[in-house]
Scaffold this motif. Structure first.
Motif, PDB file in Angstrom:
ATOM      1  N   MET A 124       0.835  -1.196   0.000  1.00  0.00           N
ATOM      2  CA  MET A 124       0.000   0.000   0.000  1.00  0.00           C
ATOM      3  C   MET A 124       0.872   1.249   0.000  1.00  0.00           C
ATOM      4  N   LYS A 125       1.937   1.194  -0.758  1.00  0.00           N
ATOM      5  CA  LYS A 125       2.904   2.279  -0.766  1.00  0.00           C
ATOM      6  C   LYS A 125       2.290   3.534  -1.389  1.00  0.00           C
ATOM      7  N   PHE A 126       2.394   4.638  -0.663  1.00  0.00           N
ATOM      8  CA  PHE A 126       1.832   5.910  -1.101  1.00  0.00           C
ATOM      9  C   PHE A 126       2.995   6.850  -1.379  1.00  0.00           C
ATOM     10  N   GLU A 127       3.382   6.940  -2.652  1.00  0.00           N
ATOM     11  CA  GLU A 127       4.496   7.785  -3.056  1.00  0.00           C
ATOM     12  C   GLU A 127       3.977   8.910  -3.944  1.00  0.00           C
ATOM     13  N   TYR A 128       4.574  10.074  -3.818  1.00  0.00           N
ATOM     14  CA  TYR A 128       4.036  11.237  -4.525  1.00  0.00           C
ATOM     15  C   TYR A 128       5.049  12.376  -4.520  1.00  0.00           C
ATOM     16  N   LEU A 129       4.738  13.416  -5.264  1.00  0.00           N
ATOM     17  CA  LEU A 129       5.446  14.682  -5.202  1.00  0.00           C
ATOM     18  C   LEU A 129       4.536  15.697  -4.516  1.00  0.00           C
ATOM     19  N   LEU A 130       5.093  16.479  -3.618  1.00  0.00           N
ATOM     20  CA  LEU A 130       4.334  17.548  -2.965  1.00  0.00           C
ATOM     21  C   LEU A 130       4.899  18.892  -3.407  1.00  0.00           C
ATOM     22  N   LEU A 140       9.653  21.805  -3.638  1.00  0.00           N
ATOM     23  CA  LEU A 140       9.213  20.478  -4.056  1.00  0.00           C
ATOM     24  C   LEU A 140       9.742  19.431  -3.085  1.00  0.00           C
ATOM     25  N   TYR A 141       8.874  18.457  -2.767  1.00  0.00           N
ATOM     26  CA  TYR A 141       9.234  17.388  -1.838  1.00  0.00           C
ATOM     27  C   TYR A 141       8.837  16.042  -2.437  1.00  0.00           C
ATOM     28  N   ARG A 142       9.647  15.032  -2.156  1.00  0.00           N
ATOM     29  CA  ARG A 142       9.241  13.651  -2.422  1.00  0.00           C
ATOM     30  C   ARG A 142       8.572  13.125  -1.164  1.00  0.00           C
ATOM     31  N   GLY A 143       7.455  12.427  -1.344  1.00  0.00           N
ATOM     32  CA  GLY A 143       6.733  11.910  -0.196  1.00  0.00           C
ATOM     33  C   GLY A 143       6.531  10.416  -0.270  1.00  0.00           C
ATOM     34  N   GLU A 144       6.611   9.771   0.896  1.00  0.00           N
ATOM     35  CA  GLU A 144       6.262   8.361   1.031  1.00  0.00           C
ATOM     36  C   GLU A 144       5.410   8.251   2.284  1.00  0.00           C
ATOM     37  N   VAL A 145       4.100   7.977   2.092  1.00  0.00           N
ATOM     38  CA  VAL A 145       3.095   8.102   3.139  1.00  0.00           C
ATOM     39  C   VAL A 145       3.141   9.556   3.608  1.00  0.00           C
ATOM     40  N   TYR A 146       3.586   9.843   4.843  1.00  0.00           N
ATOM     41  CA  TYR A 146       3.744  11.250   5.202  1.00  0.00           C
ATOM     42  C   TYR A 146       5.166  11.573   5.619  1.00  0.00           C
ATOM     43  N   ASP A 147       6.111  10.798   5.154  1.00  0.00           N
ATOM     44  CA  ASP A 147       7.521  11.147   5.302  1.00  0.00           C
ATOM     45  C   ASP A 147       7.947  11.947   4.074  1.00  0.00           C
ATOM     46  N   LEU A 148       8.502  13.128   4.296  1.00  0.00           N
ATOM     47  CA  LEU A 148       8.868  14.018   3.202  1.00  0.00           C
ATOM     48  C   LEU A 148      10.374  14.225   3.135  1.00  0.00           C
ATOM     49  N   GLN A 149      10.870  14.394   1.914  1.00  0.00           N
ATOM     50  CA  GLN A 149      12.278  14.709   1.688  1.00  0.00           C
ATOM     51  C   GLN A 149      12.338  15.837   0.669  1.00  0.00           C
ATOM     52  N   THR A 217       6.432  18.768 -14.009  1.00  0.00           N
ATOM     53  CA  THR A 217       5.895  17.695 -14.854  1.00  0.00           C
ATOM     54  C   THR A 217       6.995  17.015 -15.657  1.00  0.00           C
ATOM     55  N   GLU A 218       7.807  17.803 -16.358  1.00  0.00           N
ATOM     56  CA  GLU A 218       8.797  17.237 -17.270  1.00  0.00           C
ATOM     57  C   GLU A 218      10.023  16.674 -16.554  1.00  0.00           C
ATOM     58  N   THR A 219      10.346  17.221 -15.385  1.00  0.00           N
ATOM     59  CA  THR A 219      11.562  16.796 -14.683  1.00  0.00           C
ATOM     60  C   THR A 219      11.300  15.647 -13.720  1.00  0.00           C
ATOM     61  N   TYR A 220      10.101  15.610 -13.126  1.00  0.00           N
ATOM     62  CA  TYR A 220       9.842  14.620 -12.079  1.00  0.00           C
ATOM     63  C   TYR A 220       8.572  13.794 -12.291  1.00  0.00           C
ATOM     64  N   ALA A 221       7.432  14.455 -12.374  1.00  0.00           N
ATOM     65  CA  ALA A 221       6.156  13.730 -12.349  1.00  0.00           C
ATOM     66  C   ALA A 221       5.993  12.771 -13.522  1.00  0.00           C
ATOM     67  N   GLN A 222       6.273  13.253 -14.727  1.00  0.00           N
ATOM     68  CA  GLN A 222       6.084  12.403 -15.919  1.00  0.00           C
ATOM     69  C   GLN A 222       7.138  11.291 -16.015  1.00  0.00           C
ATOM     70  N   LEU A 226       4.904   9.791 -10.864  1.00  0.00           N
ATOM     71  CA  LEU A 226       4.481  10.061  -9.494  1.00  0.00           C
ATOM     72  C   LEU A 226       3.280  10.997  -9.445  1.00  0.00           C
ATOM     73  N   MET A 227       2.313  10.638  -8.600  1.00  0.00           N
ATOM     74  CA  MET A 227       1.189  11.526  -8.345  1.00  0.00           C
ATOM     75  C   MET A 227       1.710  12.828  -7.743  1.00  0.00           C
ATOM     76  N   THR A 228       1.094  13.941  -8.143  1.00  0.00           N
ATOM     77  CA  THR A 228       1.512  15.254  -7.669  1.00  0.00           C
ATOM     78  C   THR A 228       0.393  15.868  -6.838  1.00  0.00           C
ATOM     79  N   ILE A 229       0.746  16.308  -5.633  1.00  0.00           N
ATOM     80  CA  ILE A 229      -0.199  16.940  -4.714  1.00  0.00           C
ATOM     81  C   ILE A 229       0.245  18.382  -4.502  1.00  0.00           C
ATOM     82  N   VAL A 230      -0.717  19.297  -4.536  1.00  0.00           N
ATOM     83  CA  VAL A 230      -0.401  20.719  -4.372  1.00  0.00           C
ATOM     84  C   VAL A 230      -0.872  21.200  -3.004  1.00  0.00           C
TER      85      VAL A 230
END
Length: 383
Positions: A124-130, A140-149, A217-222, A226-230
């Protein structure tokens, strides 16, 4: 280290048992390290008792000889990156994995490693860009559940509106602005000057948001899918979404507040309800899948049928209730054994999970209220 799917499959396929599996919550600070080490040593005592009872013909001391270092080494626990640690070991080695969630401290001894504590996080890994977005800047942050980097942006990244569009575009002419905020400046701003140029300011903001969207979008999300959250005020959310071309931009998951002035810990706290909402949406989909499969006679919650289907490689998705223990085992011939001493000290659920994963099935651990049935396990079948 963080566990990945290859690590998990290697453990499941391993035949070099017996295995000791321990899960222990990490200390929050230096003051808690000593208590963590005491808890570890108490779990080792429990493991010894279980080992001698279940595997009397195997040298328990030899198996536990590698574990002592974790009860003495404070730096191991201080350097732990997750909220809990899983240690899985046999006669030859001990593997350690970091989990994002806290769990009940526990230890088990079995023929196969107990991978149940780590399946939830992996499957149930929840990975995303914030994207934390202000009127004239973003981070910009990388997220895994609610751990951010925090992501270190490239030199050509549009960090601020001023850097990206220049002074003229920033103010749209002879315009100054003022505003007040409890969080350091992200508020609705009143513009004043020789000419009212608020529309030009809006246009500049939209142009800037287009640049931010294109970069993310072009550098990370695409490339990474990764799902992107604003994370932004409602008016900034609306303008950003107007211009965004990011197909991975989440429509439902967002934080409509100002991110200004928030530290990493505060941002992570803000992500907790978002992660829970994502999980609830996923569970709704899984429950609907189960009901649809059930209508087509391609689902079961009968334990004997689950054993048969797991051995046959027939389970597509296995749902297991958290903290479930069912006495029994799947023997070497693939049959259900509930009578032998080994079966009496084994968790049948672990064997069903192992067989499901060996045939590339998915395993999902759930709390009782999230299960698609009132049983302790249920499966969606391939055929």
């Amino acid at each position: 280290m963080r566990i990945n799917k290859n690590d998990l499959y290697d453990l499941v396929r391993s035949e070099d048992g017996p295995f000791i599996t321990m899960i222990l919550n990490n200390p929050a600070d230096l003051k808690e390290v000593q208590q963590t080490k005491i808890t570890f040593k108490n779990l080792i005592k429990e493991a010894r008792e279980k080992f001698n009872k279940q595997f009397a013909d195997v040298d328990c001391d030899a198996c536990l000889s590698r574990w002592g270092i974790y009860g003495d080494d404070s730096s191991f626990w201080l350097n732990a990156k997750g909220r809990s640690t899983v240690l899985i070991g046999n006669m030859d080695r001990i593997e350690t994995f970091q989990l994002a969630e806290a769990y009940t401290n526990q230890v088990s001894v079995s023929r196969k490693p107990n991978v149940l504590p780590i399946i939830q996080e992996l499957e149930m890994k929840f990975e995303y860009l914030l994207v934390t977005l202000n009127q004239t800047s973003f981070e910009l942050y990388r997220g895994e559940v609610y751990d951010l980097q925090k992501v270190r942006l490239d030199e050509d990244a549009p960090r601020t509106l001023k850097e990206s569009l220049g002074d003229n575009e920033l103010v749209g002419g002879e315009v100054t602005f003022r505003g007040a905020s409890n969080h350091g400046g992200d508020v609705a701003v009143a513009y004043h000057g020789h000419n009212e140029k608020s529309q030009e300011i809006t246009n500049d903001q939209i142009n800037y948001y287009q640049m931010v969207d294109q970069y993310v979008t072009e550098t990370y999300a695409q490339p990474e899918g990764l799902m992107t959250i604003v994370f932004a005020l409602p008016e900034n959310q609306a303008r950003f979404r107007q211009v965004s071309k990011n197909q991975n931009l989440s429509k439902h998951l967002r934080i409509e507040e100002s991110p200004s002035g928030l530290g990493l810990d505060q941002l992570e706290d803000k992500m907790r309800p978002v992660a829970h909402k994502w999980f609830e949406e996923i569970m709704d989909v899984q429950k609907q899948r189960y009901e649809t499969a059930k209508d087509k006679n391609k689902a079961t919650s009968d334990m004997r049928e689950l054993v048969r289907c797991a051995v046959a490689g027939q389970i597509d998705t296995l749902f297991v209730r958290n903290d479930t223990t069912v006495i029994g085992r799947i023997d070497e011939e693939g049959k259900l054994d509930t009578d032998t001493p080994e079966a009496q000290s084994n968790n049948l659920i672990t064997d069903i999970v192992d067989k499901t994963m060996q045939s590339a099935g998915r395993v999902v651990l759930l709390d009782a209220e999230d299960m698609p049935t009132d049983k302790v396990a249920a499966g969606i079948l391939r055929y």
